[in-house]
Design a protein around this motif. Structure first.
Motif, PDB file in Angstrom:
ATOM      1  N   LYS A 191      -5.913 -10.339  16.509  1.00 35.85           N
ATOM      2  CA  LYS A 191      -7.217 -10.767  16.998  1.00 35.85           C
ATOM      3  C   LYS A 191      -7.700  -9.829  18.100  1.00 35.85           C
ATOM      4  N   VAL A 192      -9.009  -9.607  18.093  1.00 36.14           N
ATOM      5  CA  VAL A 192      -9.680  -8.888  19.173  1.00 36.14           C
ATOM      6  C   VAL A 192     -10.470  -9.912  19.975  1.00 36.14           C
ATOM      7  N   SER A 193     -10.193  -9.980  21.268  1.00 31.47           N
ATOM      8  CA  SER A 193     -10.872 -10.954  22.132  1.00 31.47           C
ATOM      9  C   SER A 193     -11.995 -10.251  22.884  1.00 31.47           C
ATOM     10  N   VAL A 194     -13.240 -10.648  22.605  1.00 34.68           N
ATOM     11  CA  VAL A 194     -14.413 -10.050  23.242  1.00 34.68           C
ATOM     12  C   VAL A 194     -14.840 -10.920  24.410  1.00 34.68           C
ATOM     13  N   LEU A 195     -14.735 -10.357  25.621  1.00 37.22           N
ATOM     14  CA  LEU A 195     -15.138 -11.050  26.854  1.00 37.22           C
ATOM     15  C   LEU A 195     -14.416 -12.384  27.033  1.00 37.22           C
ATOM     16  N   ASN A 196     -13.241 -12.502  26.421  1.00 41.14           N
ATOM     17  CA  ASN A 196     -12.441 -13.735  26.486  1.00 41.14           C
ATOM     18  C   ASN A 196     -13.195 -14.951  25.955  1.00 41.14           C
ATOM     19  N   ILE A 197     -14.213 -14.705  25.126  1.00 40.06           N
ATOM     20  CA  ILE A 197     -15.002 -15.800  24.556  1.00 40.06           C
ATOM     21  C   ILE A 197     -14.907 -15.781  23.040  1.00 40.06           C
ATOM     22  N   PHE A 198     -15.224 -14.623  22.455  1.00 43.59           N
ATOM     23  CA  PHE A 198     -15.198 -14.483  21.008  1.00 43.59           C
ATOM     24  C   PHE A 198     -13.862 -13.879  20.585  1.00 43.59           C
ATOM     25  N   LYS A 199     -13.172 -14.545  19.685  1.00 42.77           N
ATOM     26  CA  LYS A 199     -11.909 -14.037  19.150  1.00 42.77           C
ATOM     27  C   LYS A 199     -12.096 -13.777  17.655  1.00 42.77           C
ATOM     28  N   ILE A 200     -12.001 -12.496  17.288  1.00 48.75           N
ATOM     29  CA  ILE A 200     -12.290 -12.076  15.925  1.00 48.75           C
ATOM     30  C   ILE A 200     -11.003 -11.582  15.268  1.00 48.75           C
ATOM     31  N   LYS A 201     -10.727 -12.099  14.074  1.00 49.31           N
ATOM     32  CA  LYS A 201      -9.535 -11.711  13.347  1.00 49.31           C
ATOM     33  C   LYS A 201      -9.739 -10.354  12.681  1.00 49.31           C
ATOM     34  N   VAL A 202      -8.749  -9.494  12.821  1.00 50.10           N
ATOM     35  CA  VAL A 202      -8.794  -8.185  12.175  1.00 50.10           C
ATOM     36  C   VAL A 202      -7.421  -7.894  11.579  1.00 50.10           C
ATOM     37  N   GLN A 203      -7.393  -7.020  10.585  1.00 46.72           N
ATOM     38  CA  GLN A 203      -6.117  -6.615  10.016  1.00 46.72           C
ATOM     39  C   GLN A 203      -6.212  -5.180   9.522  1.00 46.72           C
ATOM     40  N   SER A 204      -5.075  -4.514   9.542  1.00 45.58           N
ATOM     41  CA  SER A 204      -5.000  -3.131   9.107  1.00 45.58           C
ATOM     42  C   SER A 204      -3.737  -2.968   8.272  1.00 45.58           C
ATOM     43  N   SER A 205      -3.844  -2.206   7.200  1.00 50.19           N
ATOM     44  CA  SER A 205      -2.696  -2.013   6.321  1.00 50.19           C
ATOM     45  C   SER A 205      -2.631  -0.563   5.854  1.00 50.19           C
ATOM     46  N   SER A 206      -1.437  -0.136   5.505  1.00 49.85           N
ATOM     47  CA  SER A 206      -1.227   1.203   4.964  1.00 49.85           C
ATOM     48  C   SER A 206      -0.212   1.113   3.839  1.00 49.85           C
ATOM     49  N   SER A 207      -0.464   1.878   2.801  1.00 46.66           N
ATOM     50  CA  SER A 207       0.428   1.909   1.644  1.00 46.66           C
ATOM     51  C   SER A 207       0.674   3.366   1.264  1.00 46.66           C
ATOM     52  N   CYS A 208       1.936   3.775   1.245  1.00 52.83           N
ATOM     53  CA  CYS A 208       2.286   5.165   0.952  1.00 52.83           C
ATOM     54  C   CYS A 208       3.200   5.232  -0.267  1.00 52.83           C
ATOM     55  N   ASP A 209       2.814   6.046  -1.230  1.00 48.15           N
ATOM     56  CA  ASP A 209       3.660   6.325  -2.391  1.00 48.15           C
ATOM     57  C   ASP A 209       4.478   7.575  -2.099  1.00 48.15           C
ATOM     58  N   LEU A 210       5.781   7.438  -2.238  1.00 48.52           N
ATOM     59  CA  LEU A 210       6.703   8.527  -1.919  1.00 48.52           C
ATOM     60  C   LEU A 210       7.479   8.949  -3.159  1.00 48.52           C
ATOM     61  N   SER A 211       7.969  10.158  -3.085  1.00 50.44           N
ATOM     62  CA  SER A 211       8.879  10.646  -4.123  1.00 50.44           C
ATOM     63  C   SER A 211      10.096  11.236  -3.435  1.00 50.44           C
ATOM     64  N   ILE A 212      11.265  10.687  -3.738  1.00 52.22           N
ATOM     65  CA  ILE A 212      12.519  11.148  -3.134  1.00 52.22           C
ATOM     66  C   ILE A 212      13.247  12.056  -4.129  1.00 52.22           C
ATOM     67  N   SER A 213      13.552  13.267  -3.681  1.00 50.85           N
ATOM     68  CA  SER A 213      14.275  14.209  -4.535  1.00 50.85           C
ATOM     69  C   SER A 213      15.766  13.876  -4.530  1.00 50.85           C
ATOM     70  N   VAL A 214      16.324  13.737  -5.716  1.00 49.26           N
ATOM     71  CA  VAL A 214      17.750  13.425  -5.830  1.00 49.26           C
ATOM     72  C   VAL A 214      18.601  14.607  -5.393  1.00 49.26           C
ATOM     73  N   SER A 215      18.202  15.792  -5.760  1.00 55.36           N
ATOM     74  CA  SER A 215      18.991  16.982  -5.434  1.00 55.36           C
ATOM     75  C   SER A 215      18.863  17.382  -3.966  1.00 55.36           C
ATOM     76  N   ASN A 216      17.647  17.363  -3.442  1.00 57.41           N
ATOM     77  CA  ASN A 216      17.430  17.786  -2.047  1.00 57.41           C
ATOM     78  C   ASN A 216      17.596  16.653  -1.048  1.00 57.41           C
ATOM     79  N   ARG A 217      17.562  15.427  -1.549  1.00 49.60           N
ATOM     80  CA  ARG A 217      17.715  14.249  -0.683  1.00 49.60           C
ATOM     81  C   ARG A 217      16.676  14.214   0.440  1.00 49.60           C
ATOM     82  N   ASN A 218      15.443  14.447   0.069  1.00 46.03           N
ATOM     83  CA  ASN A 218      14.353  14.364   1.039  1.00 46.03           C
ATOM     84  C   ASN A 218      13.077  13.932   0.333  1.00 46.03           C
ATOM     85  N   VAL A 219      12.050  13.716   1.140  1.00 48.41           N
ATOM     86  CA  VAL A 219      10.760  13.301   0.607  1.00 48.41           C
ATOM     87  C   VAL A 219      10.001  14.546   0.129  1.00 48.41           C
TER      88      VAL A 219
END
Length: 233
Positions: free
Chosen positions: A194-222
């Motif tokens: 929540k973001v509280s504006v002037l301690n009166i208005f409380k507004i719900k917010v959300q943030s998300s991140s999604s990352c697709d990765l590929s792990i190398s079996v031979s190199n053992r890294n991303v």
């Protein structure tokens, strides 16, 4: 003499009787004047009281309008931004059970992410978790404790995602991914608060991140990383 005295007394009584109505009229007028004066003061007090109430209501309305303008301009809530800065492999062990045709995999990822608060007020968020997925199946998670970010500041986070090996026992595709040399994974982080504006208005917010990765079996890294970010008020 007695006759004259009686006439004199009768004259006085008649004069007194004539003067009595005039006296009553004057007294009545004085009473009405006194009552009228009190009513005027009361009316004036009522008028002053009404003016005071109107002024107070107008002042409250003015303050509310100013607060509303500030909330919609200078203190207008903005979406927090979650960014995955890097994903590195801390541990990678893989072997094949030839009899069962299964892959035994031990994996630990180190995730550096940052949560930016672009608002001019503080942002408080609840506890959540960073998730590690393999082809839509949850295989690991790391807790994110509740916290608060100061105005226009960025909070760095270092998370460790450890694969729960038993979650992959039923995944037949893991063997083919292992044989191809790359294992696809996904990390997902969502923070809500929540973001509280002037301690009166409380507004719900959300943030998300999604990352697709590929792990190398031979190199053992991303070997590749593609991230998508989403924010919502």
């Amino acid at each position: 003499m007695s006759g004259f005295s009686m006439k004199s007394d009768d004259k006085k009584e008649k004069q007194a009787a004539a003067e009595a109505p005039a006296y009553k009229t004057i007294a009545s007028m004085e009473t009405q004047s006194a009552n009228g004066g009190g009513g005027g003061k009361k009316t004036k007090r009522n008028r002053n009281c009404k003016l005071c109430i109107c002024f107070t209501l107008l002042l409250i309305l003015l303050i509310f309008v100013v607060i509303l303008i500030l909330a919609l301009t200078i203190f207008k809530p903005k979406r927090p931004i979650t960014t995955i800065d890097s994903v590195t492999v801390d541990r990678f062990q893989a072997s094949i059970n030839a009899l069962a045709l299964k892959v035994i995999l031990n994996l630990t990822l180190h995730v550096d992410l940052s949560l930016k608060n672009p608002n001019r007020v503080g942002f408080s968020f609840d506890s959540s978790s960073a998730l590690l997925n393999y082809r839509g199946q949850l295989i690991g998670e790391a807790p994110i404790p509740a916290s608060r970010i100061a105005p226009e500041k960025t909070l760095p986070m270092n998370l460790t995602l450890t694969l729960m090996a038993d979650r992959l026992l039923s995944e037949s595709q893991l063997l083919s991914d292992f044989m191809s040399g790359d294992i696809p994974l996904n990390t997902f982080v969502k923070v809500a608060g929540k973001v509280s504006v002037l301690n009166i208005f409380k507004i719900k917010v959300q943030s998300s991140s999604s990352c697709d990765l590929s792990i190398s079996v031979s190199n053992r890294n991303v070997t590749s990383q593609h991230c998508k970010y989403s924010t919502k008020l």
